[in-house]
Design an enzyme around this catalytic site. Structure first.
Site, PDB file in Angstrom:
ATOM      1  N   LYS A  52       0.838  -1.202   0.000  1.00 55.96           N
ATOM      2  CA  LYS A  52       0.000   0.000   0.000  1.00 55.96           C
ATOM      3  C   LYS A  52       0.878   1.260   0.000  1.00 55.96           C
ATOM      4  O   LYS A  52       0.601   2.228  -0.713  1.00 55.96           O
ATOM      5  CB  LYS A  52      -0.943  -0.021   1.216  1.00 55.96           C
ATOM      6  N   GLN A  96      -4.496  -1.821   9.656  1.00 55.45           N
ATOM      7  CA  GLN A  96      -4.373  -3.133   9.011  1.00 55.45           C
ATOM      8  C   GLN A  96      -4.912  -4.230   9.926  1.00 55.45           C
ATOM      9  O   GLN A  96      -4.535  -4.333  11.088  1.00 55.45           O
ATOM     10  CB  GLN A  96      -2.891  -3.386   8.660  1.00 55.45           C
ATOM     11  N   ASP A 119     -11.050   2.546   4.195  1.00 53.16           N
ATOM     12  CA  ASP A 119     -11.337   1.109   4.067  1.00 53.16           C
ATOM     13  C   ASP A 119     -12.848   0.862   4.020  1.00 53.16           C
ATOM     14  O   ASP A 119     -13.293  -0.229   3.670  1.00 53.16           O
ATOM     15  CB  ASP A 119     -10.761   0.338   5.273  1.00 53.16           C
TER      16      ASP A 119
END
Ligand code: NAD
Length: 291
Positions: A52, A96, A119
């Protein structure tokens, strides 16, 4: 059989995002800035976060990686989230997953400012998505929609079976494909671990989204000719012939399913790279919305 090439499509997307970033910079506007919080040293999580960060560099974003040790307390993590929530330079950030067992994942996701939740896991964004209001779509389902759209895969009126009902893939995928939208308007069935007649369902399906995390689960005898296959699964399987010591397997037995398919995503190089590209897209969107 046509391969739905996520590697190429995500590269195209990143070129488009980079062009938008260049334009923003030329206009003297803010450079999008994505932050990621990683707790612990899980191998797969570290690989994803690094990918990422690399993608941010490629498209011209600023990026910040906050790397916290495994034993980080929930309180410290919540404080790190609050710092990002209030930092005006950060447009979007992700935590994460999975988190270490001593941390309450739901509490953490709830602490993220929905306007920075690129997200798309915060209940506000899930609710807005469900009601077809502007939101951040979770990156993996968003990437699948993009792939279907760019390859002009017809979904309207089609029978879709989504295997898996997780909050990050199966559930949102089933909601999105049932909505009135491009890559939507489908009749969707959600199958899960308690489903009793899965093969009966998959044999009827025009499109199958396999997101259960069991390597090579969906086999050729479970699908009809002309089916479209989206393989979300990524499982590391020990393989001493590989330099890394493992290979990546999808949830679909490619050799037996591909010959019967009209379209199919490979693993690797299918859904995975799309997920990262859509995270970049959400970050750009967050930056533009803030402006
Ligand atoms: P999860 O473990 O949270 O959910 C799995 C789902 O599969 C559950 O809803 C369960 O009910 C269902 N399931 C389990 N066994 C089943 C069976 N025998 N028949 C039918 N349904 C069954 O998984 P997840 O987080 O949704 O991830 C699924 C897979 O996708 C994993 O391999 C994961 O690594 C991968 N993944 C890939 C990406 C990507 O970017 N490509 C992103 C997220 C997850």
């Amino acid at each position: 059989m046509i391969l739905l090439d996520g590697k190429k499509t995500s590269a195209d997307l990143k070129v488009e995002i980079a062009a938008s970033v260049k334009q923003l910079k030329e206009q003297g506007k803010k450079t999008p800035h994505l932050a990621a919080i990683l707790v612990g040293t899980d191998g797969a999580s570290m690989t994803y976060v690094n990918a990422k960060v690399k993608a941010c560099e490629l498209v011209g974003f600023n990026s910040t990686l906050i790397d916290l040790p495994e034993e980080t307390s929930e309180e410290t993590l919540l404080q790190a989230i609050e710092n990002l929530n209030t930092n005006n330079d950060i447009d979007g950030f992700i935590v994460q997953l999975p988190l270490p067992k001593h941390i309450d994942e739901q509490k953490v996701l709830m602490a993220i400012n929905p306007d920075k939740d690129v997200d798309g896991f915060h209940p506000t964004n899930v609710g807005r998505m469900t009601l077809e209001l502007p939101s951040f779509l979770p990156a993996t389902p968003f990437g699948i929609l993009e792939l279907l759209e760019r390859y002009n895969v017809e979904t309207s009126g089609k029978q879709v079976v989504v295997i898996g009902r997780s909050h990050i893939v199966g559930r949102p995928m089933s909601i999105l494909m049932s909505q009135k939208r491009k890559a939507g308007d489908a009749t969707v069935t959600v199958a899960h671990s308690r489903t009793k007649n899965l093969k009966e369902l998959t044999l009827q399906a025009d499109i199958i989204v396999a997101a259960l995390g069991i390597p090579e689960f969906l086999t050729g005898d479970m699908v009809k000719d002309g089916v479209t296959i989206i393989d979300v699964g990524i499982t590391r399987i020990d393989d001493s012939s590989k330099k890394s010591g493992y290979r990546l397997a999808g949830d679909v037995h490619f050799e037996s399913v591909a010959p019967k398919s009209a379209y199919i995503t490979p693993v690797p190089g299918g859904v995975g790279p799309m997920t990262i590209a859509m995270l970049m897209k959400n970050t750009l969107l967050a930056c533009e919305r803030k402006a």
